[in-house]
Design a protein around this motif. Sequence first.
Motif, PDB file in Angstrom:
ATOM      1  N   VAL A   1     128.245 -12.080  83.172  1.00 12.26           N
ATOM      2  CA  VAL A   1     127.131 -11.300  83.719  1.00 12.26           C
ATOM      3  C   VAL A   1     127.661 -10.352  84.798  1.00 12.26           C
ATOM      4  CG1 VAL A   1     124.883 -11.467  84.860  1.00 12.26           C
ATOM      5  CG2 VAL A   1     125.657 -13.286  83.321  1.00 12.26           C
ATOM      6  N   PRO A   2     127.256  -9.056  84.794  1.00 11.22           N
ATOM      7  CA  PRO A   2     127.734  -8.134  85.836  1.00 11.22           C
ATOM      8  C   PRO A   2     127.289  -8.607  87.228  1.00 11.22           C
ATOM      9  CG  PRO A   2     126.628  -6.942  84.076  1.00 11.22           C
ATOM     10  CD  PRO A   2     126.392  -8.381  83.828  1.00 11.22           C
ATOM     11  N   VAL A   3     128.172  -8.460  88.198  1.00  6.72           N
ATOM     12  CA  VAL A   3     127.839  -8.941  89.546  1.00  6.72           C
ATOM     13  C   VAL A   3     127.823  -7.807  90.567  1.00  6.72           C
ATOM     14  CG1 VAL A   3     128.684 -11.274  89.154  1.00  6.72           C
ATOM     15  CG2 VAL A   3     130.265  -9.502  89.966  1.00  6.72           C
ATOM     16  N   ALA A   4     128.053  -6.579  90.106  1.00  9.07           N
ATOM     17  CA  ALA A   4     128.064  -5.448  91.042  1.00  9.07           C
ATOM     18  C   ALA A   4     126.690  -5.312  91.705  1.00  9.07           C
ATOM     19  CB  ALA A   4     128.409  -4.171  90.292  1.00  9.07           C
ATOM     20  N   SER A   5     126.683  -4.882  92.956  1.00  7.22           N
ATOM     21  CA  SER A   5     125.425  -4.708  93.681  1.00  7.22           C
ATOM     22  C   SER A   5     125.604  -3.630  94.738  1.00  7.22           C
ATOM     23  CB  SER A   5     125.012  -6.029  94.345  1.00  7.22           C
ATOM     24  OG  SER A   5     123.875  -5.838  95.147  1.00  7.22           O
ATOM     25  N   ASN A   6     124.515  -2.984  95.076  1.00  9.04           N
ATOM     26  CA  ASN A   6     124.573  -1.964  96.127  1.00  9.04           C
ATOM     27  C   ASN A   6     124.786  -2.611  97.502  1.00  9.04           C
ATOM     28  OD1 ASN A   6     124.159   0.090  94.303  1.00  9.04           O
ATOM     29  ND2 ASN A   6     121.924  -0.038  94.479  1.00  9.04           N
ATOM     30  N   LYS A   7     124.398  -3.861  97.605  1.00  2.16           N
ATOM     31  CA  LYS A   7     124.561  -4.556  98.888  1.00  2.16           C
ATOM     32  C   LYS A   7     125.677  -5.583  98.749  1.00  2.16           C
ATOM     33  CE  LYS A   7     119.629  -4.069  99.775  1.00  2.16           C
ATOM     34  NZ  LYS A   7     118.333  -4.746  99.739  1.00  2.16           N
ATOM     35  N   ALA A   8     126.487  -5.704  99.803  1.00  2.00           N
ATOM     36  CA  ALA A   8     127.636  -6.608  99.749  1.00  2.00           C
ATOM     37  C   ALA A   8     127.178  -8.043  99.514  1.00  2.00           C
ATOM     38  CB  ALA A   8     128.430  -6.509 101.054  1.00  2.00           C
ATOM     39  N   VAL A   9     126.109  -8.418 100.175  1.00  2.38           N
ATOM     40  CA  VAL A   9     125.655  -9.800 100.030  1.00  2.38           C
ATOM     41  C   VAL A   9     125.095 -10.042  98.619  1.00  2.38           C
ATOM     42  CG1 VAL A   9     123.324  -9.336 100.910  1.00  2.38           C
ATOM     43  CG2 VAL A   9     124.306 -11.627 101.165  1.00  2.38           C
ATOM     44  N   GLY A  10     124.534  -8.999  98.041  1.00  2.00           N
ATOM     45  CA  GLY A  10     123.984  -9.119  96.689  1.00  2.00           C
ATOM     46  C   GLY A  10     125.070  -9.478  95.699  1.00  2.00           C
ATOM     47  N   SER A  11     126.185  -8.837  95.818  1.00  2.96           N
ATOM     48  CA  SER A  11     127.300  -9.113  94.917  1.00  2.96           C
ATOM     49  C   SER A  11     127.783 -10.552  95.082  1.00  2.96           C
ATOM     50  CB  SER A  11     128.423  -8.114  95.204  1.00  2.96           C
ATOM     51  OG  SER A  11     129.488  -8.331  94.332  1.00  2.96           O
ATOM     52  N   LEU A  12     127.832 -10.992  96.338  1.00  4.24           N
ATOM     53  CA  LEU A  12     128.294 -12.353  96.621  1.00  4.24           C
ATOM     54  C   LEU A  12     127.342 -13.380  96.001  1.00  4.24           C
ATOM     55  CD1 LEU A  12     130.287 -14.173  98.210  1.00  4.24           C
ATOM     56  CD2 LEU A  12     128.664 -14.074 100.117  1.00  4.24           C
ATOM     57  N   VAL A  13     126.033 -13.120  96.156  1.00  3.57           N
ATOM     58  CA  VAL A  13     125.033 -14.047  95.599  1.00  3.57           C
ATOM     59  C   VAL A  13     125.155 -14.109  94.077  1.00  3.57           C
ATOM     60  CG1 VAL A  13     122.547 -14.371  95.213  1.00  3.57           C
ATOM     61  CG2 VAL A  13     123.387 -13.770  97.490  1.00  3.57           C
ATOM     62  N   LYS A  14     125.302 -12.923  93.474  1.00  5.53           N
ATOM     63  CA  LYS A  14     125.396 -12.884  92.009  1.00  5.53           C
ATOM     64  C   LYS A  14     126.640 -13.636  91.520  1.00  5.53           C
ATOM     65  CE  LYS A  14     122.931  -8.551  91.147  1.00  5.53           C
ATOM     66  NZ  LYS A  14     123.063  -7.151  90.743  1.00  5.53           N
ATOM     67  N   ARG A  15     127.732 -13.412  92.244  1.00  9.20           N
ATOM     68  CA  ARG A  15     128.982 -14.067  91.825  1.00  9.20           C
ATOM     69  C   ARG A  15     128.836 -15.594  91.933  1.00  9.20           C
ATOM     70  NH1 ARG A  15     132.300 -11.522  95.059  1.00  9.20           N
ATOM     71  NH2 ARG A  15     132.510  -9.715  93.724  1.00  9.20           N
ATOM     72  N   THR A  16     128.158 -16.020  92.992  1.00 14.67           N
ATOM     73  CA  THR A  16     127.975 -17.466  93.198  1.00 14.67           C
ATOM     74  C   THR A  16     127.127 -18.063  92.079  1.00 14.67           C
ATOM     75  OG1 THR A  16     128.027 -17.067  95.574  1.00 14.67           O
ATOM     76  CG2 THR A  16     127.158 -19.197  94.844  1.00 14.67           C
ATOM     77  N   ILE A  17     126.044 -17.325  91.755  1.00 15.70           N
ATOM     78  CA  ILE A  17     125.164 -17.830  90.679  1.00 15.70           C
ATOM     79  C   ILE A  17     125.932 -17.896  89.365  1.00 15.70           C
ATOM     80  CG2 ILE A  17     123.131 -17.252  89.274  1.00 15.70           C
ATOM     81  CD1 ILE A  17     121.865 -16.097  91.820  1.00 15.70           C
ATOM     82  N   ARG A  18     126.692 -16.823  89.100  1.00 18.49           N
ATOM     83  CA  ARG A  18     127.443 -16.800  87.829  1.00 18.49           C
ATOM     84  C   ARG A  18     128.412 -17.970  87.754  1.00 18.49           C
ATOM     85  NH1 ARG A  18     131.031 -11.674  86.051  1.00 18.49           N
ATOM     86  NH2 ARG A  18     132.543 -12.567  87.496  1.00 18.49           N
ATOM     87  N   LYS A  19     129.059 -18.252  88.887  1.00 19.08           N
ATOM     88  CA  LYS A  19     130.058 -19.321  88.879  1.00 19.08           C
ATOM     89  C   LYS A  19     129.383 -20.683  88.707  1.00 19.08           C
ATOM     90  CE  LYS A  19     134.228 -20.520  91.420  1.00 19.08           C
ATOM     91  NZ  LYS A  19     135.010 -20.298  92.648  1.00 19.08           N
ATOM     92  N   SER A  20     128.270 -20.863  89.437  1.00 21.69           N
ATOM     93  CA  SER A  20     127.625 -22.174  89.380  1.00 21.69           C
ATOM     94  C   SER A  20     126.915 -22.408  88.042  1.00 21.69           C
ATOM     95  CB  SER A  20     126.636 -22.329  90.538  1.00 21.69           C
ATOM     96  OG  SER A  20     125.642 -21.335  90.420  1.00 21.69           O
TER      97      SER A  20
END
Lengths: 365, 363
Positions: A86-105
Amino acid sequence: MASVEPAASDAGEWDAAARARYLSEVMADIDAEVRRRRASGDLPAGLERELDEMFLEFSPVGLHGRARLRETLALVDGSAYVDVAVPVASNKAVGSLVKRTIRKSMGWYIGFIVHQIVKFAWAVSRMFHVVVDRVELLEAAVETERTPELPPSAVPVTDPGTAWWSSEAVAALTGVRGRVLHAECGDGALLDALVAAGVDAYGVDPSEAAIEPAVDRGLDVRAESLLDHLAVVADEALSGVVLSGSVQWLHPNQRDRLVGLITERLALDGVLVLHSATPESWTATTAHLISDLAPGRPLHAGTWAHLLSEQGFGPATVRDGGHDTTLGRVDPAVPEAAVINAAIDAVNSRLLGPDEYLLVAVRER
Amino acid sequence: MNALHQFVPALLPRDATGDHTLALRDTLRGAGWESDIYVEAAHDELQGEATSFEEYPARARAGDVLLYQMGTASPVAEFLLGRPETLVLDYHNITPGSFYEGWEDHTAETVTRARRQVAALAPRASLGIADSSFNAAELSRLGCRATAVVPILVALDPDGPEVDPDVRRRLAADHGEATVLLFVGRLSPNKSQHRLVEALWLFRRWYDPGARLHLVGPAVTPTYVAAVFSLAEELGLSGAVRHGEDLSPGELAAWYADADVFVCLSEHEGFCIPLLEAMQAGLPVVAYGAGAVSETVGDAGLVIPSARPSVVAAAVDRVRTDSALARHLVGAGHRRLEAFSMVRTRDRFIEVLTPLAGHRGVT
């Protein structure tokens, strides 16, 4: 932009040519405008194609197929893969981090589900490949069994109106109440005779050119094949049918279908009139192009009578006619006359005699 | 007394074919003919106007002429194929199934079946009436031995229906001074609304950044409608493309009155009544000349040879900015409507049908 404004304020005063010229000048201006935009870089090459391609992204798979089976299948194959990343890019730095965490978990869970979906998609795709293979084999097999079509010029033009059997056919149908169909009516000569005898007759013929004279005379004729026509006529809608022309050499399957359709479309007491060449004369006298390519052969009168009786027709009456090719016997006084006449009789019975017949049968049940 | 009875799959109110069927019946009755309407189904509002086609055999009389309003696949067609009476087809065209393939396969199948029915009926018909030469040529290709071009009976009052002022006000408030392109017709692949979206995108880029596209018509092909609006969204036009449907005559008149240019990019049209409605509303017309469009428009619109966004955008801008051209097109549009007037069309119907009254197919 070129000046093309109308000279008159009321364009209604213009004649048609002036109006057309004006609009044509406007169109030329529009064309020039598009060229100018292209030259200036406002309309990059490929821009319009990109717009179309963008729209195609929202179109259903296989749309362009108007696509062929194989191309559509390739699109199905291409869509059968599901990406778990799933793409994890985000306009906000924290958004990308959250997406990456969800993808990993969630990765193990999504991966498990996707694995099954992809497996199913590939199984379906495989099934379609098998189906397409079979369809292509079937198409090839059907093509090899295709009956060659006779060129229209090969079919002789008949003139049943002046033929020996015309008066016999009219006599068999005179007094019939209801519509009478003449198959392969050609120029309508027999129809003329039937109508003159008070019969409500109409005709069909596959050749549009052949029926033109009948159309010109105001006869009710239709450019249609007999089988197509009978397929849509209501049951028991006809009181008589005249068969002539190439129906005598139909493919056996088509002939069986014809007999079935005629039985259904003829009313009880409906009259069937059939004109045919004899098989022998047809083989001996028909142009090779026709006899070689024709899908079937004419039947003997007795065979038709048998087929019709099985469908509920009464006993057929058969009248021989046409050109009689029977050889005369030699004078018994001639030496070896007995042997010669025996040979002549054998030839007459197997190959010669009247070359046509007319069969009339009535539907009894 | 001459007798011509019409058969139609469905008789619906506020529907072009329904209105045409009723108007033709009244025309024939007015000329002293016996004329009834037989249907597969009729809307509740029109139950008293029609009879089930299955009841016709019991009412059939020698000398009846049967006229079929071809619209969609129907058992009425099969029924008429089996009837021996003199048959007339009134053909308004049926969209080829290829336009729906992939979008809506069941619709593709339905229209293909309908076209097969036309093909079966055409050689049987004593006369094919078509509302355009384009449709007449199609009938001839299918084996119809005689054809006549007679426009559809459509009421085109020069004054038009009264504009709904509230709708007009709301529409104007929404777009202000921006150019409004309008197309009226069901949202379906053959009408090519996606090309209008592409053209709008380029028109905004080149000429008027605030321009709007108004699409009016029933969303009959949901997959296509979704694709059209997805394209608009992808191009950043979400707020610039507006859709209206189920409009009353006054509301529809307001959408026409609110627009600056009527743009038609259909790939297949058998006649296209909205072109005439636009002329009636005094809108200049820009239309891609596919199918019968050029014929319907005549010289009362700018008929463009390509539906490419660049050509459409340039043509719309020319009409928008060249007031003399716009005036010319609007004036020509009003004159063009005279060719489709009810009086003229009624007379033409009687003229082409009268010779058949003596062509008796039954005993």
